[in-house]
Scaffold this motif. Structure first.
Motif, PDB file in Angstrom:
ATOM      1  N   LYS A  74     -11.327   3.754  -5.929  1.00  0.00           N
ATOM      2  CA  LYS A  74     -11.336   5.206  -6.096  1.00  0.00           C
ATOM      3  C   LYS A  74     -10.891   5.864  -4.787  1.00  0.00           C
ATOM      4  O   LYS A  74     -11.423   5.550  -3.712  1.00  0.00           O
ATOM      5  CB  LYS A  74     -12.739   5.697  -6.477  1.00  0.00           C
ATOM      6  CG  LYS A  74     -12.826   7.204  -6.669  1.00  0.00           C
ATOM      7  CD  LYS A  74     -14.250   7.637  -7.025  1.00  0.00           C
ATOM      8  CE  LYS A  74     -14.348   9.144  -7.212  1.00  0.00           C
ATOM      9  NZ  LYS A  74     -15.723   9.575  -7.551  1.00  0.00           N
ATOM     10  N   PHE A  75      -9.929   6.788  -4.870  1.00  0.00           N
ATOM     11  CA  PHE A  75      -9.418   7.490  -3.700  1.00  0.00           C
ATOM     12  C   PHE A  75     -10.027   8.895  -3.646  1.00  0.00           C
ATOM     13  O   PHE A  75     -10.015   9.612  -4.650  1.00  0.00           O
ATOM     14  CB  PHE A  75      -7.896   7.566  -3.740  1.00  0.00           C
ATOM     15  CG  PHE A  75      -7.221   6.223  -3.684  1.00  0.00           C
ATOM     16  CD1 PHE A  75      -6.905   5.640  -2.468  1.00  0.00           C
ATOM     17  CD2 PHE A  75      -6.932   5.534  -4.854  1.00  0.00           C
ATOM     18  CE1 PHE A  75      -6.293   4.392  -2.411  1.00  0.00           C
ATOM     19  CE2 PHE A  75      -6.322   4.286  -4.813  1.00  0.00           C
ATOM     20  CZ  PHE A  75      -6.003   3.719  -3.584  1.00  0.00           C
ATOM     21  N   ILE A  76     -10.517   9.281  -2.484  1.00  0.00           N
ATOM     22  CA  ILE A  76     -11.147  10.595  -2.327  1.00  0.00           C
ATOM     23  C   ILE A  76     -10.485  11.364  -1.170  1.00  0.00           C
ATOM     24  O   ILE A  76      -9.762  10.789  -0.355  1.00  0.00           O
ATOM     25  CB  ILE A  76     -12.665  10.476  -2.084  1.00  0.00           C
ATOM     26  CG1 ILE A  76     -12.943   9.734  -0.779  1.00  0.00           C
ATOM     27  CG2 ILE A  76     -13.339   9.784  -3.249  1.00  0.00           C
ATOM     28  CD1 ILE A  76     -14.424   9.749  -0.362  1.00  0.00           C
ATOM     29  N   GLU A 127       1.418   5.820   6.845  1.00  0.00           N
ATOM     30  CA  GLU A 127       0.247   5.041   7.252  1.00  0.00           C
ATOM     31  C   GLU A 127      -0.202   4.139   6.097  1.00  0.00           C
ATOM     32  O   GLU A 127      -0.220   4.546   4.940  1.00  0.00           O
ATOM     33  CB  GLU A 127      -0.894   5.962   7.678  1.00  0.00           C
ATOM     34  CG  GLU A 127      -2.100   5.211   8.222  1.00  0.00           C
ATOM     35  CD  GLU A 127      -3.164   6.147   8.788  1.00  0.00           C
ATOM     36  OE1 GLU A 127      -4.266   5.670   9.101  1.00  0.00           O
ATOM     37  OE2 GLU A 127      -2.880   7.358   8.914  1.00  0.00           O
ATOM     38  N   SER A 128      -0.588   2.906   6.443  1.00  0.00           N
ATOM     39  CA  SER A 128      -1.068   1.944   5.446  1.00  0.00           C
ATOM     40  C   SER A 128      -2.587   1.834   5.525  1.00  0.00           C
ATOM     41  O   SER A 128      -3.174   1.930   6.613  1.00  0.00           O
ATOM     42  CB  SER A 128      -0.437   0.571   5.679  1.00  0.00           C
ATOM     43  OG  SER A 128       0.961   0.627   5.512  1.00  0.00           O
ATOM     44  N   GLY A 153       4.046  16.367   2.014  1.00  0.00           N
ATOM     45  CA  GLY A 153       4.945  15.968   0.939  1.00  0.00           C
ATOM     46  C   GLY A 153       4.990  14.478   0.688  1.00  0.00           C
ATOM     47  O   GLY A 153       5.797  14.006  -0.123  1.00  0.00           O
ATOM     48  N   GLY A 154       4.131  13.740   1.376  1.00  0.00           N
ATOM     49  CA  GLY A 154       4.084  12.293   1.168  1.00  0.00           C
ATOM     50  C   GLY A 154       3.530  11.931  -0.206  1.00  0.00           C
ATOM     51  O   GLY A 154       2.956  12.763  -0.907  1.00  0.00           O
ATOM     52  N   VAL A 155       3.715  10.674  -0.579  1.00  0.00           N
ATOM     53  CA  VAL A 155       3.280  10.184  -1.890  1.00  0.00           C
ATOM     54  C   VAL A 155       2.295   9.039  -1.695  1.00  0.00           C
ATOM     55  O   VAL A 155       2.523   8.145  -0.874  1.00  0.00           O
ATOM     56  CB  VAL A 155       4.488   9.699  -2.714  1.00  0.00           C
ATOM     57  CG1 VAL A 155       4.033   9.166  -4.074  1.00  0.00           C
ATOM     58  CG2 VAL A 155       5.500  10.827  -2.902  1.00  0.00           C
ATOM     59  N   LEU A 156       1.193   9.068  -2.444  1.00  0.00           N
ATOM     60  CA  LEU A 156       0.218   7.986  -2.394  1.00  0.00           C
ATOM     61  C   LEU A 156       0.741   6.811  -3.220  1.00  0.00           C
ATOM     62  O   LEU A 156       0.813   6.878  -4.439  1.00  0.00           O
ATOM     63  CB  LEU A 156      -1.135   8.459  -2.933  1.00  0.00           C
ATOM     64  CG  LEU A 156      -2.245   7.386  -2.987  1.00  0.00           C
ATOM     65  CD1 LEU A 156      -2.546   6.867  -1.594  1.00  0.00           C
ATOM     66  CD2 LEU A 156      -3.506   7.954  -3.644  1.00  0.00           C
ATOM     67  N   ASN A 157       1.106   5.751  -2.531  1.00  0.00           N
ATOM     68  CA  ASN A 157       1.621   4.552  -3.187  1.00  0.00           C
ATOM     69  C   ASN A 157       0.479   3.539  -3.297  1.00  0.00           C
ATOM     70  O   ASN A 157       0.091   2.910  -2.312  1.00  0.00           O
ATOM     71  CB  ASN A 157       2.786   3.968  -2.376  1.00  0.00           C
ATOM     72  CG  ASN A 157       3.335   2.703  -2.997  1.00  0.00           C
ATOM     73  OD1 ASN A 157       3.255   2.509  -4.207  1.00  0.00           O
ATOM     74  ND2 ASN A 157       3.872   1.823  -2.168  1.00  0.00           N
ATOM     75  N   ALA A 187      -3.200   0.647  -0.175  1.00  0.00           N
ATOM     76  CA  ALA A 187      -2.320   1.779  -0.489  1.00  0.00           C
ATOM     77  C   ALA A 187      -1.580   2.211   0.774  1.00  0.00           C
ATOM     78  O   ALA A 187      -1.947   1.828   1.892  1.00  0.00           O
ATOM     79  CB  ALA A 187      -3.118   2.946  -1.067  1.00  0.00           C
ATOM     80  N   THR A 188      -0.540   3.002   0.583  1.00  0.00           N
ATOM     81  CA  THR A 188       0.217   3.569   1.703  1.00  0.00           C
ATOM     82  C   THR A 188       0.520   5.037   1.409  1.00  0.00           C
ATOM     83  O   THR A 188       0.581   5.444   0.249  1.00  0.00           O
ATOM     84  CB  THR A 188       1.545   2.826   1.938  1.00  0.00           C
ATOM     85  OG1 THR A 188       2.360   2.947   0.754  1.00  0.00           O
ATOM     86  CG2 THR A 188       1.308   1.355   2.220  1.00  0.00           C
ATOM     87  N   ILE A 189       0.705   5.810   2.478  1.00  0.00           N
ATOM     88  CA  ILE A 189       1.174   7.191   2.341  1.00  0.00           C
ATOM     89  C   ILE A 189       2.673   7.141   2.627  1.00  0.00           C
ATOM     90  O   ILE A 189       3.098   7.080   3.789  1.00  0.00           O
ATOM     91  CB  ILE A 189       0.473   8.152   3.317  1.00  0.00           C
ATOM     92  CG1 ILE A 189      -1.054   8.007   3.208  1.00  0.00           C
ATOM     93  CG2 ILE A 189       0.896   9.587   3.047  1.00  0.00           C
ATOM     94  CD1 ILE A 189      -1.621   8.356   1.855  1.00  0.00           C
ATOM     95  N   ALA A 190       3.471   7.108   1.571  1.00  0.00           N
ATOM     96  CA  ALA A 190       4.908   6.914   1.711  1.00  0.00           C
ATOM     97  C   ALA A 190       5.635   8.247   1.819  1.00  0.00           C
ATOM     98  O   ALA A 190       5.219   9.255   1.230  1.00  0.00           O
ATOM     99  CB  ALA A 190       5.450   6.123   0.525  1.00  0.00           C
ATOM    100  N   ALA A 191       6.727   8.250   2.594  1.00  0.00           N
ATOM    101  CA  ALA A 191       7.566   9.439   2.696  1.00  0.00           C
ATOM    102  C   ALA A 191       8.269   9.682   1.377  1.00  0.00           C
ATOM    103  O   ALA A 191       8.622   8.731   0.678  1.00  0.00           O
ATOM    104  CB  ALA A 191       8.593   9.262   3.822  1.00  0.00           C
TER     105      ALA A 191
END
Length: 253
Positions: free
Chosen positions: A109-111, A156-157, A122-126, A181-185
């Protein structure tokens, strides 16, 4: 984790015909695998199992099962589904005791998504892993693994080492610090610049004009094969061979 409760009855029937009749009556055949005891065939209400399946952590939840007055702590070991309608047709349970080590898949679960700088930019949660396989005590199975996205930056990973796990719980994958997960551009398709696009259109127009002018010049030139140009009258072979008529001689007076 709050234990689920379910009532089951010992099953005496084993033939295909009996099992079919059991399912038509709204029950699901199953087996309770013991720790050291003999395996016990049983039947449970299908509607109850379908309701429990709506929970994402049903397979990792400790269930308190009542069978003829006796109670057991069990985990769902396996469920078989019909290949066409995806209805459950058989279920297996595993009896557990306090202190028993079990392997379970726990949902992630992501909070704090709203407090994540990388997502705000504008990043995407991968999401790499939506569930993590843990080895832990049966009485200490977590309902979920919480991943806090606060202060996570772009690119960031998030690794398993940064996540707090219950006491005694360890990931089954132990040879590396795997990524959850990663915060991808964001992926952006670059549009052509206006100047470059205009130059391309002008070049295409010049090429079309040149092609048209070449075709006109070719039409005005006399063909090499001697054929009549547009606007000329064609001469027949007979007209070409017939000599020109002589001028009439003057009469003597």
């Amino acid at each position: 984790m709050e234990n689920l409760k379910i009532e089951a009855s010992e099953r005496k029937i084993n033939t295909k015909g009996d099992l079919k009749k059991l399912r038509l009556e709204g029950f699901l055949p199953g087996i309770l695998y013991g720790d050291k005891e003999k395996n016990l065939p049983l039947a449970v209400k299908k509607i109850l199992i379908k309701k429990m399946l709506e929970s994402s952590n049903f397979m990792s939840s400790v269930i308190e099962m009542s069978i003829g007055g006796s109670k057991h702590k069990v985990l769902t070991k396996d469920i078989n589904f019909h290949p066409l309608n995806n209805e459950p047709i058989h279920i297996d349970f595993q009896k557990i005791k306090p202190g028993t080590k079990v392997t379970v898949n726990i949902p992630v679960k992501f909070i704090n998504n709203e407090n994540c700088p990388g997502l705000k930019m504008g990043g995407v949660l991968n999401i790499v892993r939506r569930k993590i396989e843990l080895r832990c005590a049966a009485e200490n199975i977590p309902a979920e693994i919480v991943v806090d996205l606060a202060n996570k930056e772009m690119n960031e990973s998030i690794h398993i080492s940064s996540v707090k796990l219950p006491d005694g719980a360890k990931p089954v994958i132990s040879d590396r610090d795997f990524t959850i997960a990663t915060i991808a551009a964001p992926t952006v398709v670059k549009e052509p610049e206006p100047a470059a696009a205009a130059a391309g259109d002008a070049a295409a127009g010049d090429a079309a004009t040149t092609a048209e002018g070449g075709a006109t010049a070719a039409g005005d030139a006399k063909p090499a094969d001697g054929k009549t140009k547009p606007g000329e009258t064609a001469k027949t072979p007979e007209a070409a061979k017939k000599p020109a008529a002589a001028a009439p001689a003057d009469k003597k007076k």
